[in-house]
Motif scaffolding. Structure first.
Motif, PDB file in Angstrom:
ATOM      1  N   SER A  42      -5.045  15.983  -4.665  1.00  0.00           N
ATOM      2  CA  SER A  42      -5.195  15.824  -3.220  1.00  0.00           C
ATOM      3  C   SER A  42      -5.565  14.395  -2.821  1.00  0.00           C
ATOM      4  O   SER A  42      -5.080  13.874  -1.821  1.00  0.00           O
ATOM      5  CB  SER A  42      -6.256  16.788  -2.712  1.00  0.00           C
ATOM      6  OG  SER A  42      -7.525  16.422  -3.202  1.00  0.00           O
ATOM      7  N   GLY A  43      -6.407  13.751  -3.634  1.00  0.00           N
ATOM      8  CA  GLY A  43      -6.905  12.417  -3.296  1.00  0.00           C
ATOM      9  C   GLY A  43      -5.792  11.405  -3.088  1.00  0.00           C
ATOM     10  O   GLY A  43      -5.909  10.468  -2.300  1.00  0.00           O
ATOM     11  N   ARG A  44      -4.682  11.600  -3.782  1.00  0.00           N
ATOM     12  CA  ARG A  44      -3.576  10.642  -3.707  1.00  0.00           C
ATOM     13  C   ARG A  44      -2.854  10.736  -2.367  1.00  0.00           C
ATOM     14  O   ARG A  44      -2.379   9.741  -1.842  1.00  0.00           O
ATOM     15  CB  ARG A  44      -2.603  10.906  -4.846  1.00  0.00           C
ATOM     16  CG  ARG A  44      -3.370  11.129  -6.159  1.00  0.00           C
ATOM     17  CD  ARG A  44      -2.866  10.320  -7.254  1.00  0.00           C
ATOM     18  NE  ARG A  44      -3.916  10.025  -8.212  1.00  0.00           N
ATOM     19  CZ  ARG A  44      -3.720   9.878  -9.503  1.00  0.00           C
ATOM     20  NH1 ARG A  44      -2.518  10.018  -9.995  1.00  0.00           N
ATOM     21  NH2 ARG A  44      -4.717   9.562 -10.295  1.00  0.00           N
ATOM     22  N   TYR A  45      -2.771  11.954  -1.809  1.00  0.00           N
ATOM     23  CA  TYR A  45      -2.182  12.117  -0.480  1.00  0.00           C
ATOM     24  C   TYR A  45      -3.140  11.564   0.577  1.00  0.00           C
ATOM     25  O   TYR A  45      -2.731  10.875   1.504  1.00  0.00           O
ATOM     26  CB  TYR A  45      -1.939  13.604  -0.170  1.00  0.00           C
ATOM     27  CG  TYR A  45      -0.925  14.285  -1.066  1.00  0.00           C
ATOM     28  CD1 TYR A  45       0.398  14.419  -0.654  1.00  0.00           C
ATOM     29  CD2 TYR A  45      -1.293  14.796  -2.300  1.00  0.00           C
ATOM     30  CE1 TYR A  45       1.332  15.057  -1.458  1.00  0.00           C
ATOM     31  CE2 TYR A  45      -0.372  15.421  -3.119  1.00  0.00           C
ATOM     32  CZ  TYR A  45       0.937  15.552  -2.699  1.00  0.00           C
ATOM     33  OH  TYR A  45       1.853  16.177  -3.506  1.00  0.00           O
ATOM     34  N   VAL A  46      -4.431  11.909   0.387  1.00  0.00           N
ATOM     35  CA  VAL A  46      -5.430  11.531   1.387  1.00  0.00           C
ATOM     36  C   VAL A  46      -5.519  10.010   1.506  1.00  0.00           C
ATOM     37  O   VAL A  46      -5.599   9.465   2.613  1.00  0.00           O
ATOM     38  CB  VAL A  46      -6.805  12.149   1.040  1.00  0.00           C
ATOM     39  CG1 VAL A  46      -7.877  11.661   1.997  1.00  0.00           C
ATOM     40  CG2 VAL A  46      -6.724  13.669   1.069  1.00  0.00           C
ATOM     41  N   GLY A  47      -5.460   9.314   0.366  1.00  0.00           N
ATOM     42  CA  GLY A  47      -5.544   7.852   0.377  1.00  0.00           C
ATOM     43  C   GLY A  47      -4.449   7.245   1.239  1.00  0.00           C
ATOM     44  O   GLY A  47      -4.716   6.400   2.110  1.00  0.00           O
ATOM     45  N   LEU A  48      -3.219   7.701   1.036  1.00  0.00           N
ATOM     46  CA  LEU A  48      -2.085   7.179   1.802  1.00  0.00           C
ATOM     47  C   LEU A  48      -2.178   7.605   3.269  1.00  0.00           C
ATOM     48  O   LEU A  48      -1.955   6.791   4.178  1.00  0.00           O
ATOM     49  CB  LEU A  48      -0.770   7.669   1.174  1.00  0.00           C
ATOM     50  CG  LEU A  48       0.532   7.092   1.752  1.00  0.00           C
ATOM     51  CD1 LEU A  48       0.538   5.574   1.648  1.00  0.00           C
ATOM     52  CD2 LEU A  48       1.741   7.654   1.010  1.00  0.00           C
TER      53      LEU A  48
ATOM     54  N   GLY B  98       0.821  -1.208   0.000  1.00  0.00           N
ATOM     55  CA  GLY B  98       0.000   0.000   0.000  1.00  0.00           C
ATOM     56  C   GLY B  98       0.851   1.251   0.000  1.00  0.00           C
ATOM     57  O   GLY B  98       0.593   2.202  -0.731  1.00  0.00           O
ATOM     58  N   GLU B  99       1.897   1.217   0.816  1.00  0.00           N
ATOM     59  CA  GLU B  99       2.785   2.360   0.933  1.00  0.00           C
ATOM     60  C   GLU B  99       3.482   2.640  -0.396  1.00  0.00           C
ATOM     61  O   GLU B  99       3.549   3.771  -0.868  1.00  0.00           O
ATOM     62  CB  GLU B  99       3.822   2.068   2.019  1.00  0.00           C
ATOM     63  CG  GLU B  99       4.550   3.282   2.500  1.00  0.00           C
ATOM     64  CD  GLU B  99       5.385   2.978   3.737  1.00  0.00           C
ATOM     65  OE1 GLU B  99       5.628   1.781   4.015  1.00  0.00           O
ATOM     66  OE2 GLU B  99       5.778   3.934   4.411  1.00  0.00           O
ATOM     67  N   ARG B 100       3.944   1.564  -1.031  1.00  0.00           N
ATOM     68  CA  ARG B 100       4.648   1.709  -2.303  1.00  0.00           C
ATOM     69  C   ARG B 100       3.715   2.328  -3.353  1.00  0.00           C
ATOM     70  O   ARG B 100       4.070   3.279  -4.047  1.00  0.00           O
ATOM     71  CB  ARG B 100       5.141   0.335  -2.769  1.00  0.00           C
ATOM     72  CG  ARG B 100       6.348   0.412  -3.663  1.00  0.00           C
ATOM     73  CD  ARG B 100       6.867  -0.966  -3.982  1.00  0.00           C
ATOM     74  NE  ARG B 100       5.960  -1.693  -4.847  1.00  0.00           N
ATOM     75  CZ  ARG B 100       5.888  -3.031  -4.909  1.00  0.00           C
ATOM     76  NH1 ARG B 100       6.642  -3.768  -4.119  1.00  0.00           N
ATOM     77  NH2 ARG B 100       5.058  -3.623  -5.744  1.00  0.00           N
ATOM     78  N   ALA B 101       2.476   1.786  -3.423  1.00  0.00           N
ATOM     79  CA  ALA B 101       1.504   2.292  -4.404  1.00  0.00           C
ATOM     80  C   ALA B 101       1.163   3.748  -4.112  1.00  0.00           C
ATOM     81  O   ALA B 101       1.131   4.576  -5.022  1.00  0.00           O
ATOM     82  CB  ALA B 101       0.244   1.436  -4.365  1.00  0.00           C
ATOM     83  N   GLY B 102       0.951   4.055  -2.844  1.00  0.00           N
ATOM     84  CA  GLY B 102       0.585   5.418  -2.458  1.00  0.00           C
ATOM     85  C   GLY B 102       1.666   6.414  -2.823  1.00  0.00           C
ATOM     86  O   GLY B 102       1.383   7.478  -3.381  1.00  0.00           O
ATOM     87  N   LYS B 103       2.920   6.054  -2.533  1.00  0.00           N
ATOM     88  CA  LYS B 103       4.031   6.957  -2.829  1.00  0.00           C
ATOM     89  C   LYS B 103       4.196   7.166  -4.335  1.00  0.00           C
ATOM     90  O   LYS B 103       4.434   8.276  -4.796  1.00  0.00           O
ATOM     91  CB  LYS B 103       5.326   6.406  -2.237  1.00  0.00           C
ATOM     92  CG  LYS B 103       5.430   6.640  -0.740  1.00  0.00           C
ATOM     93  CD  LYS B 103       6.730   6.107  -0.197  1.00  0.00           C
ATOM     94  CE  LYS B 103       6.829   6.384   1.305  1.00  0.00           C
ATOM     95  NZ  LYS B 103       7.924   5.632   1.915  1.00  0.00           N
ATOM     96  N   ARG B 104       4.049   6.088  -5.073  1.00  0.00           N
ATOM     97  CA  ARG B 104       4.212   6.201  -6.528  1.00  0.00           C
ATOM     98  C   ARG B 104       3.126   7.107  -7.116  1.00  0.00           C
ATOM     99  O   ARG B 104       3.361   7.902  -8.018  1.00  0.00           O
ATOM    100  CB  ARG B 104       4.153   4.811  -7.170  1.00  0.00           C
ATOM    101  CG  ARG B 104       4.882   4.778  -8.510  1.00  0.00           C
ATOM    102  CD  ARG B 104       4.842   3.419  -9.146  1.00  0.00           C
ATOM    103  NE  ARG B 104       3.479   3.039  -9.458  1.00  0.00           N
ATOM    104  CZ  ARG B 104       3.042   1.775  -9.451  1.00  0.00           C
ATOM    105  NH1 ARG B 104       3.843   0.799  -9.115  1.00  0.00           N
ATOM    106  NH2 ARG B 104       1.801   1.513  -9.768  1.00  0.00           N
TER     107      ARG B 104
END
Length: 494
Positions: A418-424, A403-409
């Motif tokens: 914004s949604g990409r930061y919020v998800g992680l 999850g962390e890897r996907a979120g960071k990428r």
DNA sequence: ATAGGGTTAG
């Protein structure tokens, strides 16, 4: 149509066919129901007129063979028949790309004498339909005479291209409004999810009695009621439809079915479905989706199977409905088979929603690797919903690294989203890694990421209540939190 | 004598 063919045969036998207006009338009539037959009449006519071409182009504009419009226009000009003002509104409708529309527009300007208000409104309609709304606005502004149809065309065009303020401005400033312009305005607001504004305007319309709500408008309002779960409001529309004695047809019945299903009254929806004499693919899809979203997943899958045996041919939307049912039951293999069948048997290319369902099914069942492979394989850019499913799956199955890897990428791919930061951040929050949450929040502030929060809403007694995450603004927020705690406890005990 | 534009259900 058979009768028409008989009449045609008779006009030939008794020699009436030489009176060109009789043949033209036949051609115009058949162009509405059997375009190929109409085209045969044109081919058999020795000296076709501008009337014949105009009728035939109109006929083609209503079929899927749009490209025939330009072809006929070319043929007509080769036969030295000059187009007139009535040629262009129908010809414009057959333009399926911006370059052909620009070309036709050029002809109109060059000929000069064929440019009238009908041509203007058609150009506005078609430019915005082909996503060139700036050109539609330009045509509108350059036109000296703007009637109610031109304004309505532009309102729809603006709404369909996300220009909400511009659409409202045109509506406010138009000198005259009729039932169609109100209908266009309200349905545009609904398409842009401005439900309160849409209901306000509808109420104003009813109270003022300026124009009578017509069938399309009532259908739009009913759909809007379904979208926000406004059961009472929608029931009123149902009564109004009965009072207006609109013939209850396929569209109205399907809209009613869908509305009751979306508001949770699945029995009423089923009742309508069973009583309907004519059902098409939208009716079936609506019923399957209704069953799935109301937790009746087995029934949804059963109905889909029944449909493949004795119902209409399913579409991409039908498959989304049955995939939702599979998702709720974690039927990974069955869902995968359905997508394969959709492509191989029905020739439907999977869209982003189909991939979205499949990723969600993989992720929920813990097959995160499968989900990841699918995300990398899918031919389009994965959207918020897909990444949300993936991250949520990583969290529930403790695949934090993945999850962390996907979120960071994701953040690297689109640092302004914004949604990409919020998800992680949500994932970190759930496992208590608050230092990471704070780091992400700070990163968003530093990078000036627009963080308009998401919201949900519910309609009670005709008022729509809107809630943001952690929102404390509602006057009865304490009561609401108390009820939520009770509900949470109940679901824990189950 | 015949031919034209805007709103509508999954």
């Amino acid at each position: 149509m058979d009768q028409l063919k008989q009449i045609h045969a008779q006009t030939i036998t008794i020699g009436l066919a030489r009176f060109t207006y009789i043949t033209s009338k036949l051609l115009a009539f058949s162009a509405m129901s059997d375009i190929d037959y109409a085209h045969t009449i044109l081919n058999q006519t020795n000296t076709p007129t501008i009337f014949d071409y105009n009728s035939l182009i109109l006929g083609y504009s209503k079929t899927s063979k749009q490209e025939m419009g330009i072809l006929l226009y070319t043929q007509m000009r080769n036969n030295r028949i000059e187009p007139n003002a009535r040629t262009f509104p129908v010809l414009i409708k057959t333009c399926d790309c911006i370059s052909s529309l620009l070309q036709v527009h050029g002809h109109v300007v060059k000929l000069g004498n064929v440019f009238d208000v009908y041509v203007t409104s058609s150009l506005i309609y078609m430019y915005s339909n082909l996503k060139a709304v700036e050109l539609a606005i330009q045509v509108f502004e350059e036109s000296s005479y703007k009637n109610v149809v031109c304004c309505t065309s532009l309102i729809t065009g603006c709404f369909n291209n996300g220009l909400v303020d511009e659409a409202c401005k045109v509506f406010d400033e138009m000198p005259e409004r009729n039932d169609v312009s109100y209908s266009a305005m309200i349905s545009g607001l609904v398409r842009n999810e401005l439900f309160n504004k849409a209901f306000e305007l509808f109420l104003h319309l009813k109270q003022s009695g300026l124009v009578k709500p017509n069938r399309p408008l009532l259908l739009t309002i009913l759909t809007a009621c379904g979208k926000i779960g406004a059961l009472d409001k929608g029931k009123n529309i149902h009564h109004q439809l009965l009072e207006e004695s609109f013939t209850f047809d396929l569209e109205i019945d399907t809209a009613l079915l869908d509305f009751y299903a979306k508001c949770g009254d699945i029995e009423k929806a089923e009742d309508i479905f069973i009583k309907m004499r004519y059902k098409d693919v939208a009716t079936w899809s609506s019923m399957i989706m209704g069953l799935a979203t109301n937790g009746r997943n087995e029934s949804a899958i059963k109905l889909f199977e029944e449909m493949t045996h004795k119902g209409p041919v399913p579409t991409d939307i039908t498959f989304i409905a049955v995939l939702v049912a599979c998702n709720h039951k974690s039927l990974v293999t069955q869902a995968w088979c359905l997508i394969g069948k959709m492509f191989k048997v029905f020739g439907i290319q999977p869209g982003i929603e189909h991939y979205g369902c499949m990723v969600d099914i993989f992720a929920r069942s813990g097959q995160l690797k499968g989900a990841e492979i699918l995300i990398n394989l899918m031919p389009m850019e994965p959207d918020e919903a897909i990444w949300g499913s993936f991250l949520h799956g990583c969290l529930t199955h403790s695949e934090i690294c993945l999850g962390e890897r996907a979120g960071k990428r994701l953040i690297e791919l689109d640092p302004s989203h914004s949604g990409r930061y919020v998800g992680l951040a949500n994932m970190y929050a759930d496992i208590g890694r608050w230092e990471n949450v704070i780091r992400l929040r700070n990163m968003m502030v530093e990078r000036k990421v627009d963080n308009t929060p998401s919201w949900s809403f519910i309609e009670v007694d005709g008022v729509v209540h809107k809630f943001f995450v952690h929102d404390q603004f509602h006057p009865r927020v304490n009561d609401l939190c108390e009820i939520l705690q009770i509900l949470n406890k109940l679901s824990m005990n189950q």
